[in-house]
Write a protein that holds these residues in place. Structure first.
Motif, PDB file in Angstrom:
ATOM      1  N   ILE A 259       0.821  -1.218   0.000  1.00  0.00           N
ATOM      2  CA  ILE A 259       0.000   0.000   0.000  1.00  0.00           C
ATOM      3  C   ILE A 259       0.860   1.276   0.000  1.00  0.00           C
ATOM      4  CG2 ILE A 259      -0.258   0.227   2.519  1.00  0.00           C
ATOM      5  CD1 ILE A 259      -3.329   0.620   1.954  1.00  0.00           C
TER       6      ILE A 259
ATOM      7  N   GLY B  98       2.392   9.779   2.312  1.00  0.00           N
ATOM      8  CA  GLY B  98       3.531   9.097   2.910  1.00  0.00           C
ATOM      9  C   GLY B  98       4.814   9.388   2.165  1.00  0.00           C
TER      10      GLY B  98
ATOM     11  N   THR C 295       6.550   7.562   0.120  1.00  0.00           N
ATOM     12  CA  THR C 295       6.612   7.161  -1.288  1.00  0.00           C
ATOM     13  C   THR C 295       5.932   8.175  -2.204  1.00  0.00           C
ATOM     14  OG1 THR C 295       6.741   4.847  -0.688  1.00  0.00           O
ATOM     15  CG2 THR C 295       5.997   5.338  -2.927  1.00  0.00           C
TER      16      THR C 295
ATOM     17  N   ASP D 170       1.761   6.705  10.979  1.00  0.00           N
ATOM     18  CA  ASP D 170       1.866   5.785   9.843  1.00  0.00           C
ATOM     19  C   ASP D 170       0.550   5.084   9.488  1.00  0.00           C
ATOM     20  OD1 ASP D 170       3.332   4.509   7.843  1.00  0.00           O
ATOM     21  OD2 ASP D 170       3.863   2.821   9.132  1.00  0.00           O
TER      22      ASP D 170
END
Ligand SMILES: O=P(O)(O)OC[C@H]1O[C@@H](O)[C@H](O)[C@@H](O)[C@@H]1O
Length: 373
Positions: free
Chosen positions: A198, A203, A205, A310
């Motif tokens: 995911i 985030g 990425t 997170d």
């Protein structure tokens, strides 16, 4: 107990850790009557709303979770993510003993029990038993939240989903949707799969990809980059065992490489979980550096620090993946659902830029609107 959903999506959860906690809290938070626009890309997808998702089966291997209602298990240790929804009503679904295989890192026994898994030491279910549970509960979608490095355990649950005709959403970095042999198995069985790994809402990425794409579009050559991540949840603790990291590193590195104007040598791109810091709990901090050359070959560099909780950061994306998996089932689609995978995952079968993936998903959702019009 919750009121019945208009368009129920029956969900099975594998692994009731922090990510599952945020997902289940989110289903309550965005429940009936609370059309909260904050944090979701869309309240309704096709006809599905977040609270249409019902957790009807769940597996874990921790003594503090097995036998508990999912609504309580998600707050049991070692989970440590933020509690953003106080009122999570009982789901009526008890967490069942799952299959262990490689689902836990060995070195974890060196850490205090409140930080690590405590094995339930109960008989583990067979493939047939899990498959039967999926059929009995009329599960539509299974989401896999096993720890990084759980190759065998992921393959075990993916096989059960295949056998039961349940769509498989793979939130972690073992390659299933992006592995041609597994993708073929799902296609041949007539079952949709969305994965792998995911990509969080805002985030490390997606930010790294967006900036890499920006360099490309603005004609700036990206020469070298790093993305260092620290955190204190069990995901980061598990990843101290470097042998479990192979596919995670591939997944995160390819997610960035794939949008760069030209491929960087391995030594010039370093992306990874970098350290476990216990007191950070579920707070993940990403330190990002990008070095490049602009007009005239003149150097520039960019540094960024991103701090996020997170697990809630991935839960809205999980809700969208689950809804897309159900839509695929409704439409009789099988195998990897590429637009959803490209937008929601770090390691899809086919990489696209996030803009292209966004447009591809819109087109996918609009196709359904045309069919039902
Ligand atoms: O922040 P990124 O790079 O998108 O990664 C996010 C997700 O990556 C997954 O691999 C983790 O298991 C999740 O806990 C996390 O939310």
């Amino acid at each position: 107990m919750l009121a019945p959903a208009a368009n129920p999506i029956n969900l099975a959860i594998v692994g009731t850790g922090n990510c599952a906690s945020s997902l289940v809290q989110g289903l309550a938070h965005y429940g009936e009557g609370l059309n909260d626009p904050i944090g979701l890309t869309r309240y309704e997808m096709d006809r599905y709303r977040p609270h249409d998702i019902r957790v009807v089966a769940a597996w874990d291997i921790d003594r503090r979770k097995v036998g508990q209602d999912v609504a309580s298990a998600i707050f049991a240790r070692p989970n440590c993510t933020t509690r953003f929804c106080e009122a999570v009503a009982d789901t009526g679904t008890l967490v069942e003993m799952g299959r262990l295989l490689d689902g836990v890192a060995d070195h974890m026994s060196d850490y205090p029990a409140d930080r690590t898994f405590v094995p339930a030491e109960l008989p583990e279910p067979s493939e047939d038993e899990v498959t039967e549970r999926l059929r009995d509960e009329r599960v539509d979608v299974m989401i896999n939240y096993l720890p990084v490095g759980s190759q065998q355990a992921t393959e075990f649950y993916a096989t059960c989903a295949l056998k039961a005709g349940v769509a498989f959403v793979n939130a972690m970095p073992v390659f299933i949707a992006s592995d041609p042999a597994w993708a073929r198995r799902f296609a041949e069985a007539g079952v949709p799969v969305i994965g792998d790994d995911i990509k969080a809402q805002l985030g490390a990425t997606i930010v790294h990809r967006a900036l890499t794409d920006l360099f490309r579009r603005r004609g700036v050559t990206l020469d070298r980059t790093y993305q260092l991540n620290t955190g204190g949840n069990t995901d980061f603790l598990n990843m101290l065992n470097r042998t479990r990291l192979t596919s995670k590193k591939i997944s995160k590195t390819e997610a960035v490489q794939s949008v760069a104007a030209r491929r960087m040598e391995d030594e010039n791109i370093h992306i990874g979980p970098s350290d476990y810091v216990a007191w950070q709990n579920d707070n993940k901090v990403c330190f990002l550096r990008m070095e490049g050359r602009m007009f005239g070959g003149v150097p520039l560099n960019l540094e960024l620090r991103l701090s996020v909780e997170d697990s809630p950061n991935s839960a809205g994306v999980a809700i969208d993946m689950i809804r897309c998996a159900k839509i695929a089932l409704d439409r009789g689609l099988a195998g990897p659902i590429e637009p959803a995978a490209a937008l929601f995952c770090k390691h899809p079968p086919r990489q696209m830029t996030d803009d292209a993936a966004h447009d591809a998903l819109e087109a996918f959702l609009n196709e359904g609107a045309k069919v039902s019009a």
